[in-house]
Motif scaffolding. Structure first.
Motif, mmCIF file in Angstrom:
data_model
loop_
_atom_site.group_PDB
_atom_site.id
_atom_site.type_symbol
_atom_site.label_atom_id
_atom_site.label_comp_id
_atom_site.label_asym_id
_atom_site.label_seq_id
_atom_site.Cartn_x
_atom_site.Cartn_y
_atom_site.Cartn_z
ATOM 1 N N GLY A 201 1.005 2.643 -6.970
ATOM 2 C CA GLY A 201 -0.431 3.018 -6.941
ATOM 3 C C GLY A 201 -0.463 4.489 -6.618
ATOM 4 N N ASN A 202 -1.787 4.689 -6.130
ATOM 5 C CA ASN A 202 -2.471 5.901 -6.115
ATOM 6 C C ASN A 202 -2.494 6.798 -7.440
ATOM 7 N N PHE B 156 10.484 7.426 3.958
ATOM 8 C CA PHE B 156 9.668 6.784 3.098
ATOM 9 C C PHE B 156 8.168 7.276 2.569
ATOM 10 N N THR B 157 7.705 8.444 3.451
ATOM 11 C CA THR B 157 6.479 9.038 2.842
ATOM 12 C C THR B 157 6.865 10.375 2.162
ATOM 13 N N GLY C 268 1.014 -1.395 0.066
ATOM 14 C CA GLY C 268 0.023 0.079 -0.042
ATOM 15 C C GLY C 268 0.972 1.098 -0.042
ATOM 16 N N MET C 269 0.185 2.293 -0.254
ATOM 17 C CA MET C 269 0.977 3.860 -0.141
ATOM 18 C C MET C 269 1.672 4.023 1.176
ATOM 19 N N PRO C 270 2.892 4.211 1.302
ATOM 20 C CA PRO C 270 3.461 4.508 2.473
ATOM 21 C C PRO C 270 2.960 5.724 3.301
ATOM 22 N N GLY C 271 2.758 5.564 4.703
ATOM 23 C CA GLY C 271 1.848 6.470 5.252
ATOM 24 C C GLY C 271 2.537 6.796 6.502
ATOM 25 N N TYR C 272 1.933 7.670 7.430
ATOM 26 C CA TYR C 272 2.603 8.013 8.481
ATOM 27 C C TYR C 272 2.788 6.822 9.473
ATOM 28 N N GLY C 273 3.899 6.653 10.042
ATOM 29 C CA GLY C 273 4.070 5.130 10.757
ATOM 30 C C GLY C 273 4.950 4.201 9.868
#
Lengths: 578, 220
Positions: B189-190, B176-177, A381-386
């Motif tokens: 994606g996205n 990494f964000t 999935g899209m990397p997010g906070y954490g």
């Protein structure tokens, strides 16, 4: 204080604009009724949500500072709202999630759209616990069918030989193909006798009723710019508005239902959150769909000489039999999923495969009476906070002893590790049915007001051994699946000291009950049409009328019941009964 | 498919650019543009630039870490995620500025983070006679080796281990964000697409196939 009266008398006042309120408004306005809808939050259009936003477009990278499910989640609100507190009786717990916005929690929910099955309406007959509903699956089936057609849901009818006779057929759009890791789960579960099947979500895999098909960005919880999933505003409220019969009042926090000398509802008073002033609207019929507990709060706060215990509460049962789904989770890392080939694995905003409850508790002599379904999560999935958090706990795994210092570290090897483990986790969440109990309830706290001067709710809720044992079965099962798949659990399995990871009541956000339906007015506040026994022009149209909270998410049943109730109101108005 | 959700107005953008260049942040634009025209061109060229609400702008304008602390954070961040042949370093990706922002956004982190940086300097003073940023590379590595591997660390180093675990997590999320980090990771994606299942080579590697579910009719 001056109270401003609106001179218009509407046919119906609907409090709340989520699944229940939206459906009631749609059916009623399309039948020609003049409806006023009160919504406690602002308007919202998911076309203007945060879909496609990258984490780096925010300085907090999507962190949950202001919203429990992250910055880009569509829900305005959460378990705590400034100025709108609630309390709990000490030694008990309940976390109450509220979403103050047009469409309420339908804007961010998981879109898991499951019909309750025949046994779910007759649980007492199955295991002797709790009560049966006053209706059967056959009574509600036509409404489920209509909801399927109207809203759109993907899925498949399960093969009869699986014997899943409590998982009804539906009218489905074709489901998306499973993701590779979901097939891994199926492969491991098949020999264990655990059925892994295409999931059922209200996300459009084909164009449907003028709405576009899903574009597979996996961000349903942020609100969809093309309305390709179900939320109340585009699917229910816009059609209601298009009839010209709906008056929508946002930022209107309902205070109480007004009644006359005969004890009938005459309208609703509310505070306008923009100017802080109180207003009233008059209506011939009042439909409460404010979210189950908010509906109970309104009834209990609407006291009069004719309704000294609160409106529609001569039974004393308003607020009682509060239920949330049980929840426990476990996840593992999988060596075959390390160092993955990269491709777009987003898919729809949720699982493509799931596990419905597959065991007959009585026949199998389980030590808990009710079931749960399993939700599967994972993927690149899209990397997010954490992202990358806690890597020191596992970055020695699956490396054939190549790491000498143990987990953690820094530098080029660590950077490589983040890439190596990306997408290697698969997790399981159980969502189960509790047994309804009179002593799980909400009531008015005699000592506390919210900022609008409205008495707040006080909760009293405890899980029983049934739910704790069910949670144990969940995590034991998840552990077995993880091992069968060749993986390693990411954390120590929760034990008895934490009730096996059973989350606090309210955390799954499936609050139902508190104004349940029944045949006996002494035991239930509303009849099978969700009509108050004490006040015949008062109805509930959210989850408040639920007698049980099956091992299925409640939204599809809220929609079906609300449709049934609204059609009943139209019928009763025609017959001049109300 | 056209999507407008990422548009940001020009004034916000310029405000942000100003702050960004002051703070030496490179995550909003790849090169330090100095003229308004160049910034406008950049703004038109991209639709995924940083968006700041008024409240966030206020937080950005405050400073939590001292210059000395920021120096340590920069050094530490780049030791944890250095540049390699695939992507730049943590500071290249704006990680120190992200950490600074999170201290103000979630103040519960402040004490632990500031205390940890302080602890690190005290330890380095004890062992090498100077604070962490002034230590030689060898001394820095020596220090970090005492706290970067939880299972190997001596018990008296436990607070340092906790601090470093926490710091490492912040650096990982920050990197990494970021745009650089997401590209490094190869996240695909996205974007609007049509899901047609996992690629055959992925299925083959995992020893699964769509034959396992051939009794169901899927879309696409």
């Amino acid at each position: 204080m001056q109270i401003k009266e609106n001179g218009t008398e509407y046919d119906v006042c609907v409090v709340g604009s989520g699944a229940g309120g939206g459906m009631a408004a749609k059916v009623l306005t399309e039948a020609g009724a003049k409806v006023v809808m009160l919504e406690a939050g602002p308007t919202f259009n998911s076309a203007e949500g945060d879909m496609f936003k990258w984490p780096y477009q925010s300085p907090r990278r999507g962190a949950s500072t202001h919203r429990p499910f992250g910055e880009f989640d569509a829900a305005y609100g959460g378990w705590e709202i400034d100025g709108e507190p609630y309390t709990t009786v000490s030694g008990t717990e309940f976390d109450w999630f509220r979403s103050r916005m047009l469409g309420g929690r339908t804007n961010h929910w998981g879109r898991i759209s499951l019909r309750f099955g025949p046994k779910d309406f007759q649980r007492r007959s199955v295991d002797g616990l709790g009560d049966n509903w006053p209706i059967t699956y056959e009574d509600i089936k036509p409404y489920y069918d209509k909801v399927d057609r109207l809203v759109g849901v993907f899925g498949v009818n399960f093969p009869k030989e699986l014997g899943l006779d409590n998982e009804p057929d539906g009218i489905f759009l074709p489901p998306p193909k499973p993701r590779a890791y979901e097939l891994m789960v199926k492969k491991a579960c098949d020999p264990m006798g655990i059925p892994v099947l295409p999931s059922r979500l209200s996300i459009l895999t084909q164009p449907h009723n003028g709405r576009a098909a899903c574009h597979y960005c996996s961000q349903c919880n942020r609100g969809c710019s093309t309305y390709s999933n179900f939320s109340s505003p585009p699917v229910l409220i816009t059609p209601a508005q298009n009839t010209g019969n709906l008056t929508l009042i946002t930022n209107a926090m309902a205070r109480e239902v007004l009644t006359n000398e005969e004890g009938l509802a005459t309208g609703v008073s509310y505070v306008n959150k923009e100017d802080g002033l109180d207003y009233t609207v008059k209506a011939k019929v009042v439909v409460l769909a404010a979210s189950s507990c908010e509906t109970a709060r309104l009834m209990l706060n609407s006291k009069s000489s004719r309704h000294p215990n609160g409106l529609g509460n001569s039974s004393g049962m308003v607020g009682k039999y509060l239920m949330d789904s049980t929840g426990a989770s476990y996840a593992g890392l999988f060596p075959q999923l390390t160092d993955r080939f990269r491709y777009n694995e987003d898919g729809i905003g949720g699982m493509h495969m799931y596990v419905p409850w597959w065991i007959d508790n009585m026949k199998a002599k389980l030590d808990f009476p009710r079931g749960y379904h399993i939700e599967i999560y994972g993927g690149m999935g899209m990397p997010g906070y954490g992202f990358g958090g806690g890597i020191h706990r596992y970055n020695t795994w699956f490396k054939n002893g190549q790491t000498s210092n143990g987990g953690g570290g820094y530098g080029k090897q660590l950077k490589e590790d983040y890439r190596y483990y990306y997408g290697s986790m698969v997790g399981f969440s159980g969502r189960g049915e509790p047994v309804a109990r009179e002593d799980n309830y909400c009531e008015i706290d005699p000592n506390q007001l919210d900022q609008w001067g409205i008495p707040v709710l006080r909760f009293h809720y405890k899980w029983s051994d049934y739910e704790v044992k069910q949670a144990k079965h969940m995590v034991d099962t998840f552990e077995e699946i993880i091992h069968e798949m060749g993986g390693k659990p990411l954390w120590q399995k929760p034990g008895a000291d934490t009730d096996y990871g059973l989350l606090a009541p309210g955390r799954i956000i499936h609050e139902v009950g508190v104004a349940r339906m029944g045949k006996d007015p002494k035991k239930a506040p509303v009849n099978e049409y969700c009509q108050s026994y004490d006040c015949k022009n008062l109805f509930v149209a959210d989850g408040a009328s639920f007698v049980t909270n099956a091992d299925k998410n409640p939204t599809w049943t809220i929609l079906a019941l609300s449709m049934r109730t609204a059609e009943y109101i139209v019928d009763q108005r025609k017959k001049a009964n109300i | 498919m056209e999507h407008n959700s990422n548009k940001i107005n020009r004034r916000d953008s310029l405000k942000w650019m100003g702050v960004a260049s002051l703070a030496g942040i490179t995550w909003a634009c790849d090169t330090q543009e100095t003229t308004e025209t160049a910034q406008e061109e950049h703004q038109h060229a991209t639709d995924d630039s940083l968006k700041l609400s008024e409240a966030d702008q206020k937080l950005m304008n405050q400073q939590f870490f001292t210059d000395e602390e920021m120096k340590t954070i920069r050094v530490l961040s780049d030791i944890i995620i250095p540049a390699d042949d695939r992507s730049g370093s943590a500071t290249d990706a704006g990680v120190p500025e992200f950490i600074e922002f999170m201290m103000k956004d979630q103040p519960r982190h402040q004490t632990g983070m500031r205390g940890g940086l302080h602890w690190l300097n005290v330890q380095c003073n004890k062992q090498f006679g100077k604070p962490f940023p002034d230590c030689s590379e060898e001394e820095q590595t020596n220090m970090l080796d005492q706290i970067a591997y939880p299972e190997m660390a001596r018990p008296e180093m436990s607070v340092g281990v906790n601090f470093f675990n926490n710091f490492r997590d912040f650096v990982a999320t920050g990197f990494f964000t970021s745009k650089m980090g997401i590209e490094d990771l190869g996240y695909q994606g996205n974007r609007a697409t049509v899901w047609q299942g996992s690629p055959q080579e992925v299925l083959d590697k995992l020893n699964v196939s769509y034959d396992m579910v051939k009794e169901y009719k899927f879309v696409n």
